[in-house]
Design an enzyme around this catalytic site. Sequence first.
Site, mmCIF file in Angstrom:
data_model
loop_
_atom_site.group_PDB
_atom_site.id
_atom_site.type_symbol
_atom_site.label_atom_id
_atom_site.label_comp_id
_atom_site.label_asym_id
_atom_site.label_seq_id
_atom_site.Cartn_x
_atom_site.Cartn_y
_atom_site.Cartn_z
ATOM 1 N N LYS A 75 0.319 10.629 -1.663
ATOM 2 C CA LYS A 75 -0.259 9.384 -1.108
ATOM 3 C C LYS A 75 0.579 8.913 0.067
ATOM 4 C CE LYS A 75 0.720 5.255 -3.094
ATOM 5 N NZ LYS A 75 1.263 4.235 -2.193
ATOM 6 N N ASN A 76 1.922 8.870 -0.116
ATOM 7 C CA ASN A 76 2.763 8.228 0.896
ATOM 8 C C ASN A 76 2.961 9.081 2.144
ATOM 9 O OD1 ASN A 76 2.794 6.059 -0.744
ATOM 10 N ND2 ASN A 76 4.844 6.420 -1.568
ATOM 11 N N ARG B 283 -0.186 -1.283 2.299
ATOM 12 C CA ARG B 283 0.980 -1.515 3.161
ATOM 13 C C ARG B 283 0.917 -0.563 4.355
ATOM 14 N NH1 ARG B 283 5.435 -4.104 3.463
ATOM 15 N NH2 ARG B 283 7.365 -3.136 4.145
ATOM 16 N N ARG C 44 9.037 -7.510 0.948
ATOM 17 C CA ARG C 44 8.642 -6.364 1.790
ATOM 18 C C ARG C 44 8.428 -6.784 3.254
ATOM 19 N NH1 ARG C 44 4.394 -2.712 -1.476
ATOM 20 N NH2 ARG C 44 5.467 -1.019 -0.421
ATOM 21 N N PRO C 45 9.441 -7.410 3.868
ATOM 22 C CA PRO C 45 9.317 -7.766 5.281
ATOM 23 C C PRO C 45 9.311 -6.500 6.145
ATOM 24 C CG PRO C 45 11.563 -8.093 4.550
ATOM 25 C CD PRO C 45 10.759 -7.712 3.333
ATOM 26 N N ILE C 46 8.939 -6.638 7.417
ATOM 27 C CA ILE C 46 8.947 -5.430 8.271
ATOM 28 C C ILE C 46 9.753 -5.664 9.548
ATOM 29 C CG2 ILE C 46 6.759 -4.569 7.351
ATOM 30 C CD1 ILE C 46 5.446 -5.431 9.974
ATOM 31 N N ASP D 295 10.099 4.635 -7.031
ATOM 32 C CA ASP D 295 8.715 4.736 -7.515
ATOM 33 C C ASP D 295 8.628 5.381 -8.887
ATOM 34 O OD1 ASP D 295 7.244 5.366 -4.225
ATOM 35 O OD2 ASP D 295 8.069 3.571 -5.152
ATOM 36 N N ARG E 117 -5.101 3.968 -7.341
ATOM 37 C CA ARG E 117 -4.691 4.023 -5.926
ATOM 38 C C ARG E 117 -3.666 5.126 -5.683
ATOM 39 N NH1 ARG E 117 -1.930 -0.682 -3.509
ATOM 40 N NH2 ARG E 117 -1.777 0.866 -1.866
HETATM 41 C C1 EPZ Z 1 7.443 3.339 1.085
HETATM 42 O O1 EPZ Z 1 7.326 1.942 1.260
HETATM 43 C C2 EPZ Z 1 6.458 3.675 -0.034
HETATM 44 N N1 EPZ Z 1 5.119 3.268 0.369
HETATM 45 C C3 EPZ Z 1 6.864 2.943 -1.325
HETATM 46 O O2 EPZ Z 1 6.010 3.423 -2.353
HETATM 47 C C4 EPZ Z 1 8.295 3.327 -1.696
HETATM 48 O O3 EPZ Z 1 8.687 2.570 -2.802
HETATM 49 C C5 EPZ Z 1 9.225 3.043 -0.514
HETATM 50 O O4 EPZ Z 1 8.749 3.736 0.663
HETATM 51 C C6 EPZ Z 1 10.642 3.506 -0.793
HETATM 52 O O5 EPZ Z 1 10.634 4.880 -1.058
HETATM 53 C C7 EPZ Z 1 4.466 4.009 1.291
HETATM 54 O O6 EPZ Z 1 4.980 5.012 1.781
HETATM 55 C C8 EPZ Z 1 3.091 3.561 1.659
HETATM 56 P P1 EPZ Z 1 10.861 0.864 2.786
HETATM 57 P P2 EPZ Z 1 8.057 1.226 2.524
HETATM 58 O O7 EPZ Z 1 10.503 0.364 4.144
HETATM 59 O O8 EPZ Z 1 7.973 2.108 3.709
HETATM 60 C C9 EPZ Z 1 12.887 -3.367 2.596
HETATM 61 C C10 EPZ Z 1 4.453 3.321 -4.078
HETATM 62 O O9 EPZ Z 1 4.526 2.913 -5.250
HETATM 63 N N2 EPZ Z 1 12.553 -3.442 4.023
HETATM 64 O O10 EPZ Z 1 11.775 2.045 2.653
HETATM 65 O O11 EPZ Z 1 7.540 -0.145 2.605
HETATM 66 C C11 EPZ Z 1 11.627 -3.430 1.749
HETATM 67 O O12 EPZ Z 1 11.248 -4.784 1.531
HETATM 68 C C12 EPZ Z 1 5.067 2.513 -2.958
HETATM 69 O O13 EPZ Z 1 3.890 4.400 -3.709
HETATM 70 C C13 EPZ Z 1 12.997 -4.551 4.745
HETATM 71 O O14 EPZ Z 1 13.665 -5.427 4.198
HETATM 72 O O15 EPZ Z 1 9.553 1.205 1.964
HETATM 73 C C14 EPZ Z 1 12.068 -2.753 0.469
HETATM 74 O O16 EPZ Z 1 12.746 -3.694 -0.338
HETATM 75 C C15 EPZ Z 1 5.733 1.235 -3.459
HETATM 76 N N3 EPZ Z 1 12.670 -4.642 6.063
HETATM 77 C C16 EPZ Z 1 13.051 -1.685 0.958
HETATM 78 O O17 EPZ Z 1 13.448 -2.087 2.287
HETATM 79 C C17 EPZ Z 1 11.917 -3.687 6.696
HETATM 80 O O18 EPZ Z 1 11.652 -3.810 7.899
HETATM 81 C C18 EPZ Z 1 12.434 -0.289 1.041
HETATM 82 O O19 EPZ Z 1 11.381 -0.394 1.947
HETATM 83 C C19 EPZ Z 1 11.461 -2.576 5.937
HETATM 84 C C20 EPZ Z 1 11.795 -2.472 4.607
#
Ligand code: EPZ
Length: 414
Positions: free
Chosen positions: A19-20, A89, A118-120, A301, A394
């Site tokens: 999926k990811n 997301r 989950r900020p970006i 995950d 999903r």
């Molecule tokens: C991806 O999310 C996956 N989703 C998530 O899987 C997975 O848990 C995560 O990577 C970590 O492996 C998809 O790929 C669609 P991150 P992503 O940016 O990209 C914080 C599932 O169950 N962060 O590595 O959003 C964020 O809030 C889903 O399949 C910031 O603070 O993960 C989180 O706490 C859930 N600021 C942590 O970093 C930012 O700008 C990891 O987020 C970006 C992220």
Amino acid sequence: MIINGKNPLSGEIKVSGAKNSAVALIPTAVLAKTKTVIYNVPEISDIEYLIQIMEMLNCKIEHKDETLYIDSSNLINKPIPEELSVQMRASYYYMGALLAKFHRVEISFPGGCNIGARPIYIHIKGFEELGAKVEIIKNRYIITAEKLVGKKIYFDFPSVGATINVMLAAMGAEGTTVIENAAMEPEIVNVASFLMNMGAKIRGAGTKKIEIEGNNNLDNGIIEVFPDRIEAGTYVIIGALLGSPLKINGVIKEHIEALLMKLKEIGVEYTLVKDSVIVNKCENIKPTNIKTLVFPGFPTDLQQPMTTLLTQAQGKSIVEETLYENRFQNTYDLNNMGALTSIISMSKLEIDGPRVLKGKNVIARDLRGGASLLIAGLIAEGVTKIDNCEVILRGYGDVVNKLNSAGAKIEIIE
Ligand code: EPZ
């Protein structure tokens, strides 16, 4: 979802495309001038929403036998509306892709499981470093750039999404972009391979430092979606609880190394045969401590599915969730089924075992939390009813047929 518990599971389960990876590869296709092909696409609802966004952008898409044939020759840049962007997301990958292609993108806030804030900001800061201006008006991002110029960007945190998003935006920048402290998850390698197949020059994908040459002539990319490492890990965990034995096919073992090491440590026996894992029910599971980390550490995950397994361990286990601030919501329902877990700090969960689980009416509150309740239902006495099971579907394509063909008794009622 209605589950009759305690049925031993044997036979074979095939892992679908990740999926990811798939949700990042589809937006990446807009960077091609004309045609791209994506093989091994999972049959999950997120894909349908991304196809709707592609069609809204005037891409032609044919979806046949888990393959997407995409033609972006007549792509038109349009604002992506909330009813589509909020579905997941990963809609945010259109930011990097459309910024690179058109130097302008308008998109409503992304959605996704409620497992934290989950900020970006890491994505946004990356776009700004390349020369983009980011405005937030109500719940919409408007990102524009006169020019995008490659440069060295340092990530505060190795975010998976930000690494992919900035890699996409960098395709539209002049010169070379270097991402330091990049995420190393396999999804990043999958997307980089797709871009390289379209003609991009990218070095270091899968390591902490990625170099990307801007390139506006990408075209004719072909890619295969990696097998889903989280789906695979979830079925291996199920095999450790009910396997007699269960054979999971289509696994890249390097992608679930942390899980396999942990399972061996707690006494689970499995054999690796080519790209399959054969696992038997473990009669005496030892307790352990788990700390979720970025790849190649133990994946967040799989934290919730693993929690269900640890309710059957002979003693106390501790799970530390370091990636998200709200990823223990499944424990309320697990405890309702008879588990004995307690949140001992913001990021730490204590799990006492072994505990007999009894079927109850529970609610799936997020994707992987829902998976942990599905696993609980499979091992519980009696019948478990999981409401809001759409969230499980999903991330786990065809999950009911896959498990029922191995001997489970699950049905979904509208
Ligand atoms: C991806 O999310 C996956 N989703 C998530 O899987 C997975 O848990 C995560 O990577 C970590 O492996 C998809 O790929 C669609 P991150 P992503 O940016 O990209 C914080 C599932 O169950 N962060 O590595 O959003 C964020 O809030 C889903 O399949 C910031 O603070 O993960 C989180 O706490 C859930 N600021 C942590 O970093 C930012 O700008 C990891 O987020 C970006 C992220």
